[in-house]
Enzyme design. Structure first.
Site, mmCIF file in Angstrom:
data_model
loop_
_atom_site.group_PDB
_atom_site.id
_atom_site.type_symbol
_atom_site.label_atom_id
_atom_site.label_comp_id
_atom_site.label_asym_id
_atom_site.label_seq_id
_atom_site.Cartn_x
_atom_site.Cartn_y
_atom_site.Cartn_z
ATOM 1 N N ARG A 1 31.651 -42.137 11.401
ATOM 2 C CA ARG A 1 31.102 -41.525 12.603
ATOM 3 C C ARG A 1 31.945 -40.438 13.259
ATOM 4 N NH1 ARG A 1 29.838 -47.046 15.365
ATOM 5 N NH2 ARG A 1 31.823 -47.294 14.299
ATOM 6 N N ARG B 1 38.225 -45.866 6.235
ATOM 7 C CA ARG B 1 37.018 -45.423 6.944
ATOM 8 C C ARG B 1 36.934 -43.902 7.035
ATOM 9 N NH1 ARG B 1 34.226 -49.232 10.612
ATOM 10 N NH2 ARG B 1 34.455 -51.203 9.542
ATOM 11 N N TYR C 1 32.586 -63.655 9.020
ATOM 12 C CA TYR C 1 31.319 -63.037 9.438
ATOM 13 C C TYR C 1 30.145 -63.983 9.213
ATOM 14 C CZ TYR C 1 33.447 -58.566 10.431
ATOM 15 O OH TYR C 1 34.197 -57.582 10.996
ATOM 16 N N ASP D 1 29.696 -51.231 2.688
ATOM 17 C CA ASP D 1 30.220 -52.134 3.712
ATOM 18 C C ASP D 1 30.590 -53.460 3.068
ATOM 19 O OD1 ASP D 1 30.431 -52.145 6.833
ATOM 20 O OD2 ASP D 1 29.910 -54.168 6.194
ATOM 21 N N ARG E 1 23.155 -39.628 9.716
ATOM 22 C CA ARG E 1 22.778 -40.870 10.396
ATOM 23 C C ARG E 1 21.594 -40.701 11.333
ATOM 24 N NH1 ARG E 1 22.360 -44.761 11.980
ATOM 25 N NH2 ARG E 1 23.969 -45.954 13.026
HETATM 26 O O1 CP3 Z 1 36.554 -46.577 4.343
HETATM 27 C C1 CP3 Z 1 35.485 -45.993 4.115
HETATM 28 O O2 CP3 Z 1 35.283 -44.796 4.439
HETATM 29 C C2 CP3 Z 1 34.417 -46.695 3.314
HETATM 30 C C3 CP3 Z 1 33.386 -47.291 4.088
HETATM 31 C C4 CP3 Z 1 33.561 -48.618 4.805
HETATM 32 C C5 CP3 Z 1 32.748 -48.978 5.905
HETATM 33 N N1 CP3 Z 1 33.024 -50.268 6.231
HETATM 34 C C6 CP3 Z 1 31.761 -48.115 6.534
HETATM 35 C C7 CP3 Z 1 31.174 -48.474 7.843
HETATM 36 C C8 CP3 Z 1 34.394 -49.700 4.529
HETATM 37 C C9 CP3 Z 1 35.493 -49.812 3.512
HETATM 38 C C10 CP3 Z 1 34.038 -50.735 5.430
HETATM 39 C C11 CP3 Z 1 34.647 -52.064 5.402
HETATM 40 C C12 CP3 Z 1 34.373 -52.980 6.517
HETATM 41 N N2 CP3 Z 1 33.188 -53.238 7.124
HETATM 42 C C13 CP3 Z 1 35.338 -53.838 7.068
HETATM 43 C C14 CP3 Z 1 36.751 -53.982 6.593
HETATM 44 C C15 CP3 Z 1 37.607 -52.864 7.021
HETATM 45 C C16 CP3 Z 1 37.996 -52.914 8.454
HETATM 46 O O3 CP3 Z 1 37.686 -51.936 9.159
HETATM 47 O O4 CP3 Z 1 38.664 -53.861 8.855
HETATM 48 C C17 CP3 Z 1 34.718 -54.580 8.079
HETATM 49 C C18 CP3 Z 1 35.361 -55.610 8.974
HETATM 50 C C19 CP3 Z 1 33.350 -54.198 8.090
HETATM 51 C C20 CP3 Z 1 32.274 -54.772 8.936
HETATM 52 C C21 CP3 Z 1 31.693 -53.763 9.824
HETATM 53 N N3 CP3 Z 1 30.939 -52.698 9.394
HETATM 54 C C22 CP3 Z 1 31.760 -53.715 11.224
HETATM 55 C C23 CP3 Z 1 32.523 -54.702 12.084
HETATM 56 C C24 CP3 Z 1 31.020 -52.612 11.635
HETATM 57 C C25 CP3 Z 1 30.668 -52.221 13.039
HETATM 58 C C26 CP3 Z 1 31.820 -51.653 13.759
HETATM 59 C C27 CP3 Z 1 31.973 -50.209 13.423
HETATM 60 O O5 CP3 Z 1 33.107 -49.779 13.163
HETATM 61 O O6 CP3 Z 1 30.958 -49.528 13.463
HETATM 62 C C28 CP3 Z 1 30.549 -51.946 10.470
HETATM 63 C C29 CP3 Z 1 29.746 -50.714 10.406
HETATM 64 C C30 CP3 Z 1 30.272 -49.596 9.560
HETATM 65 N N4 CP3 Z 1 30.888 -49.721 8.340
HETATM 66 C C31 CP3 Z 1 30.154 -48.215 9.867
HETATM 67 C C32 CP3 Z 1 30.711 -47.506 8.798
HETATM 68 C C33 CP3 Z 1 30.796 -46.015 8.624
HETATM 69 C C34 CP3 Z 1 29.482 -47.632 11.099
HETATM 70 C C35 CP3 Z 1 28.003 -47.691 10.895
HETATM 71 C C36 CP3 Z 1 27.271 -46.622 11.663
HETATM 72 O O7 CP3 Z 1 27.130 -45.496 11.140
HETATM 73 O O8 CP3 Z 1 26.764 -46.926 12.745
#
Ligand code: CP3
Length: 344
Positions: free
Chosen positions: A28, A24, A150, A73, A37
């Site tokens: 944010r 990640r 999910y 994502d 964003r």
């Molecule tokens: O690693 C990176 O920088 C690449 C980007 C990436 C995101 N999500 C960006 C993201 C990757 C590899 C993911 C994978 C992802 N997404 C996973 C597996 C990895 C992990 O963390 O276990 C999962 C479970 C998700 C599902 C997901 N996406 C959730 C549960 C959420 C909301 C919770 C949160 O952390 O915000 C997201 C949103 C998300 N994915 C954001 C980002 C940058 C935040 C979105 C925003 O800008 O509001």
């Protein structure tokens, strides 16, 4: 072709120092991400190749990490299967289709990734041109079990009651769903590799909720099918499961190159379980980045020291970096790896 130290470490080849990137790393905690964003919602960032590429590049420029990971994502291919997807500020992802019976599973598609998610492949092509000679690009997918969680729960869950009810009460429906997801993931990752992804990571965020025997029955066979189905052409495959300590004896049987571990198990213990034929990635506790830089330095030293037990080590956090993290502390962590991770 440049030999990137991250790719060499994935293949367990000698490197000048331990490579480092952060799960990640785009997101944010970075003010430059928050600024973008303000103008675009999250899914727009994911689906606009130039914006996804810009966000992918942000942490590479700020942190000097050894690899970039595509900004996207794990739920993008789920939407392409026909499950409506929304991201809610507080609640996270919300999926708008109930999957309870055979007809529900039959209504899902196994999408063609170039047709249904062309923006992902286009972002990869843009990034390969932008990064040439600088850093390798990692593509990714969710593992079938995590994607199923999910889809069935409709979002993030606490106890996964719906999912487990389906698994135990309607196993044929569960397995039919897993089969469709598995085929989706295989073609999605193969399309990323064809577009230029130089490594791929499979995220099994929720595998750790399963007993080892349930993991072996309901999740592992599908991840194994994914790995076997990849046209790898030398592209290393990284497997990450959160809460993986109890599952490592099963996970180590996957024919992947790298096993990424969360922070709950010391890395030297993980290395003993995994054995010498795989590289390890991880595993600093993401909350250690709330310490001041001097203490972060010590945490990095400890993880690097334990990582010496592995045949090859790629430094990372044990899960994604948390939004309240001070970017300067992430920089301090990467700098610590760059100075302490030198090989004689
Ligand atoms: O690693 C990176 O920088 C690449 C980007 C990436 C995101 N999500 C960006 C993201 C990757 C590899 C993911 C994978 C992802 N997404 C996973 C597996 C990895 C992990 O963390 O276990 C999962 C479970 C998700 C599902 C997901 N996406 C959730 C549960 C959420 C909301 C919770 C949160 O952390 O915000 C997201 C949103 C998300 N994915 C954001 C980002 C940058 C935040 C979105 C925003 O800008 O509001």
């Amino acid at each position: 072709m440049t030999e990137y130290r991250f790719l060499k470490a994935c293949r367990r080849e000698p490197v000048d120092r331990t490579p480092v990137w952060i799960m990640r790393q785009a997101g944010r905690y970075l003010p430059e991400y928050r600024k973008l964003r303000e103008a675009h919602d999250f899914l727009t960032l994911c689906k606009t190749p130039d914006l996804a590429a810009e966000v992918t590049i942000q942490p590479v420029e700020r942190l000097f990490v050894d690899a970039a990971i595509l900004f996207s994502d794990i739920l993008i291919p789920v939407e392409a299967m026909g499950v409506p997807l929304e991201f809610h500020e507080q609640k996270g992802p919300l999926l708008g289709k109930q999957i309870r019976g055979r007809q529900d599973v039959d209504s899902l598609k196994v999408p063609d990734p170039e047709e249904s998610t062309p923006f992902v492949m286009e972002a990869i092509r843009i990034l390969r041109r932008a990064f040439e000679g600088k850093v390798p690009l990692i593509g990714f997918s969710g593992a079938p079990f995590t994607l199923a969680s999910y889809i069935v729960e409709g979002g993030t869950s606490k106890n996964f009651i719906q999912l487990k009810t389906l698994m135990y009460k309607a196993p044929q429906v569960f397995h039919a769903l897993m089969d469709k997801i598995t085929r989706t993931v295989i073609s999605y990752l193969n399309a990323q590799i064809a577009a230029g992804a130089q490594a791929v990571q499979i995220f099994d965020t929720w595998a750790g909720i399963l007993t080892r025997s349930d993991y072996e029955e309901y999740a592992l066979p599908y991840t194994r099918r994914v790995v076997a189905g990849l046209t790898r052409q030398g592209v290393p495959v990284i497997h990450f499961a959160n809460n993986c300590a109890t599952l490592l004896p099963s996970i180590r049987t996957l024919p992947v190159d790298v096993i990424a571990v969360d922070w709950r198990i010391p890395l030297d213990e993980a290395a003993t379980i995994v054995g010498p034929d795989k590289a390890l990635q991880g595993n600093m506790d993401p909350t250690m980045l709330f310490h001041p830089p001097e203490k972060i330095f010590e945490c990095v030293r400890d993880v690097l020291h334990r990582g010496e037990k592995a045949s090859s080590h790629i430094f990372n956090l044990g899960h994604g970096i948390l939004p309240p993290t001070d970017p300067e502390n992430a920089v301090a962590m990467v700098e610590a790896v760059r100075s302490l991770g030198r090989k004689p």
